[in-house]
Scaffold this motif. Sequence first.
Motif, PDB file in Angstrom:
ATOM      1  N   GLN A 199     -69.041  93.705 104.666  1.00 42.56           N
ATOM      2  CA  GLN A 199     -70.219  93.102 104.040  1.00 42.56           C
ATOM      3  C   GLN A 199     -69.967  92.763 102.580  1.00 42.56           C
ATOM      4  O   GLN A 199     -70.467  91.754 102.066  1.00 42.56           O
ATOM      5  CB  GLN A 199     -71.409  94.058 104.147  1.00 42.56           C
ATOM      6  CG  GLN A 199     -72.711  93.505 103.595  1.00 42.56           C
ATOM      7  CD  GLN A 199     -73.723  94.605 103.302  1.00 42.56           C
ATOM      8  OE1 GLN A 199     -73.387  95.630 102.720  1.00 42.56           O
ATOM      9  NE2 GLN A 199     -74.959  94.392 103.726  1.00 42.56           N
ATOM     10  N   ASP A 240     -76.333  89.746 108.317  1.00 44.41           N
ATOM     11  CA  ASP A 240     -75.495  90.943 108.425  1.00 44.41           C
ATOM     12  C   ASP A 240     -75.469  91.487 109.853  1.00 44.41           C
ATOM     13  O   ASP A 240     -74.536  92.212 110.224  1.00 44.41           O
ATOM     14  CB  ASP A 240     -76.000  92.035 107.477  1.00 44.41           C
ATOM     15  CG  ASP A 240     -75.731  91.710 106.020  1.00 44.41           C
ATOM     16  OD1 ASP A 240     -74.774  90.955 105.750  1.00 44.41           O
ATOM     17  OD2 ASP A 240     -76.488  92.199 105.152  1.00 44.41           O
ATOM     18  N   LEU A 243     -72.337  91.006 111.923  1.00 46.96           N
ATOM     19  CA  LEU A 243     -71.102  91.715 111.604  1.00 46.96           C
ATOM     20  C   LEU A 243     -70.715  92.734 112.662  1.00 46.96           C
ATOM     21  O   LEU A 243     -69.606  93.276 112.619  1.00 46.96           O
ATOM     22  CB  LEU A 243     -71.233  92.420 110.248  1.00 46.96           C
ATOM     23  CG  LEU A 243     -71.443  91.506 109.039  1.00 46.96           C
ATOM     24  CD1 LEU A 243     -71.600  92.331 107.774  1.00 46.96           C
ATOM     25  CD2 LEU A 243     -70.298  90.510 108.893  1.00 46.96           C
ATOM     26  N   GLY A 334     -71.832  87.687 106.604  1.00 47.07           N
ATOM     27  CA  GLY A 334     -72.421  87.499 107.932  1.00 47.07           C
ATOM     28  C   GLY A 334     -72.357  86.045 108.359  1.00 47.07           C
ATOM     29  O   GLY A 334     -72.050  85.715 109.509  1.00 47.07           O
TER      30      GLY A 334
END
Length: 347
Positions: A199, A240, A243, A334
């Motif tokens: 991230q 995100d 991910l 992401g």
Amino acid sequence: MTPKPAPGTPYDSIHEPDPPDPAAPPAGDPGIDQFVQQIRETADKLVNDRAGRGDTKLLATALKELRYCFKVFAAYRGRRKVTVFGSARTKADHPAFRAAVAFGKEIAARGYMVITGAAAGIMEAGHVGAGRDNSFGLNILLPFEQSANPVIHGDPKLMNMRYFFTRKLMLIKESDAVVLFPGGFGTHDEACEALTLIQTGKTHLFPIVMIDEPGGTYWTRWDQFVRDELLARGYISPSDLFLYRVTDSVEEAVAEVTGFYRVYHSMRYVRGNLVLRLQHRVPPAALDRIRADFKDIAVSGTFEQTDMLPPEANEPTLAHLPRLVFRFDRHNHGRLRQLIDFINREG
């Protein structure tokens, strides 16, 4: 069982002798020498700083075990690897253990190697499935007994670590994917470590897959918590969620890992540009879609297809791969994952 070193035993003696490294750079390589010199200068500063014994020992031990791990992994840099995390307490008759064995077997059949923490439970299951020749172990030396599992015990690819931080570094650094089965605090720590590093752009992008036992709820309930508490409160961004992936299917997990490298190969930053190395060029229609749909993550300019850039000359084995180059905002990883998924699907 992995022997515990006797008091006063030199640390290097708990390792097998250094394996040969045919890929080692020639002596006097200036690309290496400048960093080795920095290490020497830092060591000298410890004396000038009058650093304490404990701090100096920590640095010396960490450097020793990292150097040794680099040496072991160097001979296998040409093969992709998956790190498998999960509980050391999972018994052999548990569905999650059987799923980990199946995953190890299926991913090894596709040419991947499996890295685990070398202990029992899920870690042993991953090695059972992959087999000794396709397995690495990073065992942690604890005050209480922790032994390497019988699959990896005695193998030159077993490394014994004193520190969790060096162990976690190697488990992530050498991985092309991370797969997590149910586990305790350590498994959650490893999951959050991998997610945080990706991230924040502190490591290369790779797939993270959480595998429940068939019909299980361990990771699905974790995923719901992430959505209800982290996403809803604005602690993470909607993108995100791309991910990681949650599944209870070994087949889907294997497809998620191998599919990530269908067209995408690897990434590198060159003079502020993100360079995506690909197995082959993106078709013109797909490139037009990328320029239109992903312009939000390009801070300037657009997406261009190129050959190897001159600063990449130190990686000659990748010279033949085409590149997709753009000025990434270095923030929305992401969305970067969504771009790679698009390339793999449409490229």
